[in-house]
Design a protein around this motif. Structure first.
Motif, PDB file in Angstrom:
ATOM      1  N   LEU A 104       0.837  -1.193   0.000  1.00  0.00           N
ATOM      2  CA  LEU A 104       0.000   0.000   0.000  1.00  0.00           C
ATOM      3  C   LEU A 104       0.871   1.242   0.000  1.00  0.00           C
ATOM      4  N   TYR A 124      -2.542   0.452  -4.482  1.00  0.00           N
ATOM      5  CA  TYR A 124      -2.463  -0.845  -3.819  1.00  0.00           C
ATOM      6  C   TYR A 124      -2.134  -1.925  -4.842  1.00  0.00           C
ATOM      7  N   ASP A 166      -1.716  -5.982  -5.029  1.00  0.00           N
ATOM      8  CA  ASP A 166      -2.109  -7.137  -4.223  1.00  0.00           C
ATOM      9  C   ASP A 166      -1.062  -8.240  -4.279  1.00  0.00           C
TER      10      ASP A 166
END
Length: 450
Positions: free
Chosen positions: A327, A358, A360
């Motif tokens: 993040l 962001y 993942d």
């Protein structure tokens, strides 16, 4: 001849003995005079008592047993104490060059402190003003070293212990230096930000504080007055930090924090290596829902607070959790003046602008699985439902596309509300996945894709 030698030797011995006794007597007279002057310098609200007092070598120091010094609400006791005679350097009776205590204890309304051994250099004793025209004198310490230190800090209901503590340059408005090894804290924490309160335990292998006005911080604790940090830079380093209640909350292998403060701004740069957070930590109760025992990663924060406008600008917040994601956040927020800079963000903290990215690393599929199971469907069915429920907003389509293929590229959100929005409202708006045009417009939401 031998008779004369014996007489001469005997006479010399007698004269030497007389001289020794005379010197010791003079030392005791000087000692008693110094103690009387010392008592007078402390003022009428002070008392100074002891069981025995003996001059040291050449009368340059004094050895006390069962020493007690009281001044107002403050009390110092020691089983044994040796101190350089007050007033030797420059004649100021409240200036003591060196002290050494065994079985030391200090108490006042804010703190109770004990140490097996305490050595102090360049001590300035506090002197209270007897009348408005008199000048008060604050406690000053050039250098201090304590072994097996224990303390109880009343205003924050905290027990503290450390195997070894070193303090330098302690005094009103001074930049101090503090080193502590094997530090343990036990404190009663009130319920806040999702915690249940109760006893909180902290342990650190080592802590270093450099540049902070520790005298001002102590005054704030003892009087309840706000702590006003001094302008300039200070640094904090913490090694092997562990915080827990009945369950673990946080661990960190190394924390480094640098603050640079002027009359108008405060800038903080913080890095945390080997960070671990557990579900009992604030706002992390969702971890078990996604199948995580805890969060593990690292954090970097660079932020600036404008003290005149009480705005907080986050230049960089980077949280990297290898099993979850990465993040990146920057933005501008309104920070109430009464809230400490490094406290947890409040839900009502207004957001002026925020930029969030962001990437993942496995958390999105877990979240989709948990939400789908709660609704009695598969993740594929959930994604199809989300896609069909979107009213055609470009923001909604971009977010659903990211959820369908989260590991390929980052999700980049830009929020520029027409007027500041509380953080909780922004998070609630993001939970709609960009599906409601009115909320998108209110938040000034834009979704960017690489």
């Amino acid at each position: 001849m031998k008779k004369h030698l014996l007489l001469m030797a005997g006479g010399a011995a007698i004269l030497g003995s007389v001289g020794w006794f005379a010197t010791r007597h003079a030392e005791h007279v000087m000692l008693e005079t110094s103690i009387d002057h010392f008592r007078q310098a402390l003022g009428p609200d002070a008392s100074f008592t002891f069981a025995t007092a003996k001059p040291g070598i050449l009368g340059r120091s004094v050895n006390f047993t069962n020493l007690t010094l009281r001044q107002g609400p403050e009390t110092i006791t020691a089983d044994r104490a040796e101190l350089e005679r007050p007033g030797q350097n420059g004649g100021d009776i409240t200036q003591i060059g060196r002290l050494s205590f065994r079985g030391f204890q200090f108490t006042d309304p804010a703190i109770s402190l004990q140490s097996d051994q305490l050595d102090i250099e360049d001590l300035t004793l506090p002197v209270h003003a007897d009348s408005p025209g008199d000048a008060a004198q604050a406690l000053g310490i050039g250098h201090a070293h304590a072994v097996r230190l224990r303390a109880f800090i009343s205003p924050v209901q905290t027990d503290m212990a450390a195997s070894d503590v070193t303090l330098d340059n302690f005094g009103e408005g001074l930049a101090s230096h503090l080193e502590a090894r094997d530090l343990a804290l036990n404190t009663d924490s009130p319920p806040d930000m999702g915690t249940d309160g109760g006893q909180r335990h902290l342990h650190a292998l080592g802590i270093s504080v450099d540049g902070m006005d520790l005298s001002g911080f102590y005054t704030s604790l003892s009087t309840g007055a706000p702590y006003l940090p001094r302008p300039g830079a200070d640094d904090i380093s913490i090694t092997n930090l562990d915080i827990a209640t009945t369950a673990p909350l946080l661990r960190a292998a190394r924390i480094l924090a640098h603050t640079n403060r002027t009359d108008s701004k405060e800038q903080d740069v913080i890095s945390i290596r080997g960070l671990e957070l557990w579900p009992d930590a604030p706002n992390l109760g969702w971890l078990p829902t996604l199948g995580y025992t805890h969060l593990a990663g690292g954090l970097v924060l660079n932020e600036t607070r404008d003290l005149q406008t009480n705005t907080l600008h986050v230049e960089e917040l980077a949280l990297d959790a290898p099993d979850m994601g990465r993040l990146h956040l920057n933005g501008t927020f309104i920070r109430p003046g009464s809230v400490p800079l490094l406290s947890a963000p409040r839900p009502d903290m207004p957001v002026i602008a925020m930029d969030l990215s962001y990437l993942d690393h496995g958390m999105v599929p877990r979240a989709l699985q948990a939400i789908a199971e709660a609704r009695g469907m598969s993740p594929a069915m959930l994604l199809n439902t989300l896609a069909t429920q979107q009213p055609g907003t470009p923001e909604g389509r971009a977010i659903v596309a990211f959820l369908a293929h989260p590991g390929k590229k980052p999700l980049h959100l830009v929020l520029q509300p027409s007027q500041p929005q509380p953080l909780v409202a922004v998070l609630t708006g993001l939970a709609t996945l960009g599906a409601i045009p009115e909320i998108n417009q209110q938040m000034g939401l834009h979704v960017k894709t690489p």
